[in-house]
Design an enzyme around this catalytic site. Sequence first.
Site, PDB file in Angstrom:
ATOM      1  N   VAL A  11     -26.451  -1.705   9.480  1.00  0.00           N
ATOM      2  CA  VAL A  11     -27.413  -1.936   8.395  1.00  0.00           C
ATOM      3  C   VAL A  11     -28.853  -1.853   8.905  1.00  0.00           C
ATOM      4  O   VAL A  11     -29.692  -1.147   8.339  1.00  0.00           O
ATOM      5  CB  VAL A  11     -27.164  -3.329   7.744  1.00  0.00           C
ATOM      6  CG1 VAL A  11     -28.241  -3.675   6.722  1.00  0.00           C
ATOM      7  CG2 VAL A  11     -25.789  -3.362   7.109  1.00  0.00           C
ATOM      8  N   LYS A  35     -27.820  -1.860  23.775  1.00  0.00           N
ATOM      9  CA  LYS A  35     -28.133  -1.190  22.512  1.00  0.00           C
ATOM     10  C   LYS A  35     -29.584  -0.712  22.486  1.00  0.00           C
ATOM     11  O   LYS A  35     -29.870   0.427  22.136  1.00  0.00           O
ATOM     12  CB  LYS A  35     -27.881  -2.175  21.365  1.00  0.00           C
ATOM     13  CG  LYS A  35     -27.562  -1.501  20.062  1.00  0.00           C
ATOM     14  CD  LYS A  35     -27.274  -2.511  18.983  1.00  0.00           C
ATOM     15  CE  LYS A  35     -25.798  -2.554  18.650  1.00  0.00           C
ATOM     16  NZ  LYS A  35     -25.478  -3.524  17.617  1.00  0.00           N
ATOM     17  N   ARG A 144     -22.502   2.317   2.127  1.00  0.00           N
ATOM     18  CA  ARG A 144     -21.126   2.577   2.542  1.00  0.00           C
ATOM     19  C   ARG A 144     -21.162   3.150   3.955  1.00  0.00           C
ATOM     20  O   ARG A 144     -21.907   4.096   4.206  1.00  0.00           O
ATOM     21  CB  ARG A 144     -20.472   3.608   1.621  1.00  0.00           C
ATOM     22  CG  ARG A 144     -20.238   3.110   0.219  1.00  0.00           C
ATOM     23  CD  ARG A 144     -19.963   4.265  -0.713  1.00  0.00           C
ATOM     24  NE  ARG A 144     -21.079   5.195  -0.749  1.00  0.00           N
ATOM     25  CZ  ARG A 144     -21.051   6.379  -1.368  1.00  0.00           C
ATOM     26  NH1 ARG A 144     -19.968   6.771  -1.983  1.00  0.00           N
ATOM     27  NH2 ARG A 144     -22.106   7.175  -1.380  1.00  0.00           N
ATOM     28  N   GLU A 145     -20.369   2.588   4.855  1.00  0.00           N
ATOM     29  CA  GLU A 145     -20.328   3.165   6.201  1.00  0.00           C
ATOM     30  C   GLU A 145     -19.810   4.591   6.099  1.00  0.00           C
ATOM     31  O   GLU A 145     -18.904   4.875   5.318  1.00  0.00           O
ATOM     32  CB  GLU A 145     -19.415   2.329   7.106  1.00  0.00           C
ATOM     33  CG  GLU A 145     -20.097   1.055   7.547  1.00  0.00           C
ATOM     34  CD  GLU A 145     -19.236   0.214   8.469  1.00  0.00           C
ATOM     35  OE1 GLU A 145     -18.379   0.762   9.186  1.00  0.00           O
ATOM     36  OE2 GLU A 145     -19.430  -1.010   8.462  1.00  0.00           O
ATOM     37  N   LEU A 240     -10.359   4.146  -7.274  1.00  0.00           N
ATOM     38  CA  LEU A 240      -9.093   3.766  -7.924  1.00  0.00           C
ATOM     39  C   LEU A 240      -7.892   4.124  -7.061  1.00  0.00           C
ATOM     40  O   LEU A 240      -6.768   3.870  -7.446  1.00  0.00           O
ATOM     41  CB  LEU A 240      -8.935   4.519  -9.251  1.00  0.00           C
ATOM     42  CG  LEU A 240      -9.612   3.961 -10.497  1.00  0.00           C
ATOM     43  CD1 LEU A 240      -9.102   4.710 -11.718  1.00  0.00           C
ATOM     44  CD2 LEU A 240      -9.341   2.479 -10.685  1.00  0.00           C
ATOM     45  N   GLY A 243      -3.597   2.222  -1.853  1.00  0.00           N
ATOM     46  CA  GLY A 243      -3.280   2.459  -0.449  1.00  0.00           C
ATOM     47  C   GLY A 243      -2.717   1.194   0.170  1.00  0.00           C
ATOM     48  O   GLY A 243      -2.534   0.179  -0.519  1.00  0.00           O
ATOM     49  N   CYS A 250     -17.092  -5.624   5.013  1.00  0.00           N
ATOM     50  CA  CYS A 250     -17.685  -6.311   3.859  1.00  0.00           C
ATOM     51  C   CYS A 250     -16.676  -6.938   2.898  1.00  0.00           C
ATOM     52  O   CYS A 250     -16.753  -8.127   2.609  1.00  0.00           O
ATOM     53  CB  CYS A 250     -18.545  -5.342   3.060  1.00  0.00           C
ATOM     54  SG  CYS A 250     -20.130  -5.070   3.808  1.00  0.00           S
ATOM     55  N   ARG A 317     -13.120  -2.557  11.948  1.00  0.00           N
ATOM     56  CA  ARG A 317     -13.063  -3.945  11.486  1.00  0.00           C
ATOM     57  C   ARG A 317     -12.197  -4.045  10.224  1.00  0.00           C
ATOM     58  O   ARG A 317     -12.382  -3.297   9.275  1.00  0.00           O
ATOM     59  CB  ARG A 317     -14.466  -4.491  11.222  1.00  0.00           C
ATOM     60  CG  ARG A 317     -15.194  -4.840  12.507  1.00  0.00           C
ATOM     61  CD  ARG A 317     -16.602  -5.296  12.250  1.00  0.00           C
ATOM     62  NE  ARG A 317     -17.449  -4.212  11.811  1.00  0.00           N
ATOM     63  CZ  ARG A 317     -18.714  -4.365  11.431  1.00  0.00           C
ATOM     64  NH1 ARG A 317     -19.262  -5.574  11.429  1.00  0.00           N
ATOM     65  NH2 ARG A 317     -19.442  -3.341  11.063  1.00  0.00           N
TER      66      ARG A 317
HETATM   67  C1  UDX Z   1     -18.464  -1.411   0.933  1.00  0.00           C
HETATM   68  C2  UDX Z   1     -19.271  -1.173  -0.360  1.00  0.00           C
HETATM   69  O1  UDX Z   1     -18.907   0.103  -0.925  1.00  0.00           O
HETATM   70  C3  UDX Z   1     -20.760  -1.265  -0.067  1.00  0.00           C
HETATM   71  O2  UDX Z   1     -21.485  -1.129  -1.278  1.00  0.00           O
HETATM   72  C4  UDX Z   1     -21.060  -2.634   0.568  1.00  0.00           C
HETATM   73  O3  UDX Z   1     -22.393  -2.799   0.857  1.00  0.00           O
HETATM   74  C5  UDX Z   1     -20.231  -2.793   1.837  1.00  0.00           C
HETATM   75  O4  UDX Z   1     -18.844  -2.644   1.521  1.00  0.00           O
HETATM   76  P1  UDX Z   1     -17.763   0.023   3.063  1.00  0.00           P
HETATM   77  O5  UDX Z   1     -16.988  -1.208   3.455  1.00  0.00           O
HETATM   78  O6  UDX Z   1     -18.619   0.683   4.085  1.00  0.00           O
HETATM   79  O7  UDX Z   1     -18.728  -0.323   1.818  1.00  0.00           O
HETATM   80  O8  UDX Z   1     -16.721   1.159   2.570  1.00  0.00           O
HETATM   81  P2  UDX Z   1     -16.101   1.665   1.201  1.00  0.00           P
HETATM   82  O9  UDX Z   1     -16.253   3.135   1.137  1.00  0.00           O
HETATM   83  O10 UDX Z   1     -16.558   0.874   0.043  1.00  0.00           O
HETATM   84  O11 UDX Z   1     -14.514   1.408   1.431  1.00  0.00           O
HETATM   85  C6  UDX Z   1     -13.928   0.093   1.548  1.00  0.00           C
HETATM   86  C7  UDX Z   1     -12.401   0.202   1.656  1.00  0.00           C
HETATM   87  O12 UDX Z   1     -11.832   0.561   0.398  1.00  0.00           O
HETATM   88  C8  UDX Z   1     -11.882   1.242   2.653  1.00  0.00           C
HETATM   89  O13 UDX Z   1     -10.793   0.711   3.386  1.00  0.00           O
HETATM   90  C9  UDX Z   1     -11.410   2.393   1.771  1.00  0.00           C
HETATM   91  O14 UDX Z   1     -10.411   3.201   2.335  1.00  0.00           O
HETATM   92  C10 UDX Z   1     -10.880   1.603   0.577  1.00  0.00           C
HETATM   93  N1  UDX Z   1     -10.789   2.406  -0.659  1.00  0.00           N
HETATM   94  C11 UDX Z   1     -11.903   2.969  -1.203  1.00  0.00           C
HETATM   95  C12 UDX Z   1      -9.541   2.570  -1.262  1.00  0.00           C
HETATM   96  O15 UDX Z   1      -8.525   2.035  -0.792  1.00  0.00           O
HETATM   97  N2  UDX Z   1      -9.470   3.289  -2.422  1.00  0.00           N
HETATM   98  C13 UDX Z   1     -10.553   3.874  -2.994  1.00  0.00           C
HETATM   99  O16 UDX Z   1     -10.394   4.505  -4.059  1.00  0.00           O
HETATM  100  C14 UDX Z   1     -11.823   3.703  -2.365  1.00  0.00           C
END
Ligand code: UDX
Length: 433
Positions: A11, A35, A144-145, A240, A243, A250, A317
Amino acid sequence: MKIVVFGTGYVGLVQAVGMAHFGFEVIGIDIDEEKVKSLKKREIPFYEPGLGEKLREVLDLGKLNFSLDWNGEGEVVFVCVPTLRMKNGECDLRAVKSVFERLVENDFRGLVVLKSTIPPTEMDELEEKFRDKFEIVSNPEFLREGKAWEDFLKPERIVIGVRSAEAFEKMKRIYAKVEAPIFGMSVESAQLSKYASNTMLAARLSIMNEIANIADLIGADIQDVEKVVGSDRRIGSSFLRSGAGFGGSCFPKDVLALDVVARKFDYEPKLIAPIIDLNEEMVDRFVKKIENKLGDFEGVNFGVWGLTFNANTDDVRESPAIKICRNILEKGGILKVFDPRGAENAKKELKGEIEFVENMEDVLPAESLLVLTEWPEFDVDNWKEIGEKLKYKWIFDGKNFLNRDRIGEGGLDYCGIGICEMDVLDLGNSRLD
Ligand code: UDX
């Protein structure tokens, strides 16, 4: 305006590079000597697509600097240090507190912007203690990462929680170059908005996962169901895909923290904790499915593609892939694993009969292949060739993202979550449209 960013992780580094990209003079402070050294040498110590080039660009312009020390300079401080979840679900505020102490030691009098995710009201005591020294603003991140730089440049919204109109004006100036709606509100509302967004997204995934479990039992196909549900404009089709559980730094942390906050106010949330309970269960159900197909894992060789929680990151993580691997290792399975970016981090998490390989093909031959992260390169088109190196002809997809038709054409059987394993009616429409 000179800007200081405390914490140069996923971040903080995006914030520091982004602010420098907008033309501010920025200094990034971290307590991790390695770092800071690496950043000074123009290298980021983790994987985030596009960020390395931007870092080098702003370093060349002389807009950004990194340091372990800080002498109190700057008008605005962004706090981007981790707020890890402790065993009781509460946020660990020690890193934030130590930044505040440095601010006081250096007699800082400007604006302190919290990007670290902190549950509403948990800052009350700290804020009270420092109220006469500086003003605290909440500016939650929604990055989103894997897509963090894109999200920084083109966010869907900027949320600014303040206690004064002056602070709000200053924050608007900082984000003047970003084209996005700015929502001004109280600090509590800003903090709650972040938790609400993540809880809503996590709940949405858990509901689809629950429906996928039901689909498995009744012989329905969750990907058909997802299409129907997603085509309702009120619901929408993104986020949607079911999995074997969601992961990341987060969702699990934030959902649990919201539950803890509610309970402190004697409100017992009815919906929040089950989101996480079901998420944990998804991993076990997936492993059980594999066991049902292959039998006892003792001495069975598995090839694994994917260890990170999401594609385009090196972050493991709360990764379901890591939990699945651990579960299989505990049951006596033998793993050969590959991940394009996450192997180094995964090595710290996985112990036992496990070999990390450099190329995806090298996880084979194996008795069975598990695909646990949605890296696009895993959606291959040479399944026939792969099948020749597998004893059992099953491909297990923990993210429901592979092209099932191609797997079938290659003579292999597909097993995902909530996906009918009986012969599916071919109605001429691709299942993954
Ligand atoms: C998330 C939020 O999107 C972001 O706004 C917040 O600030 C931090 O948390 P991040 O954790 O980086 O971001 O990844 P994200 O792309 O949201 O995916 C989270 C998890 O959901 C992943 O394990 C991903 O595989 C899963 N996912 C995502 C699903 O299982 N199905 C989907 O349709 C979308």
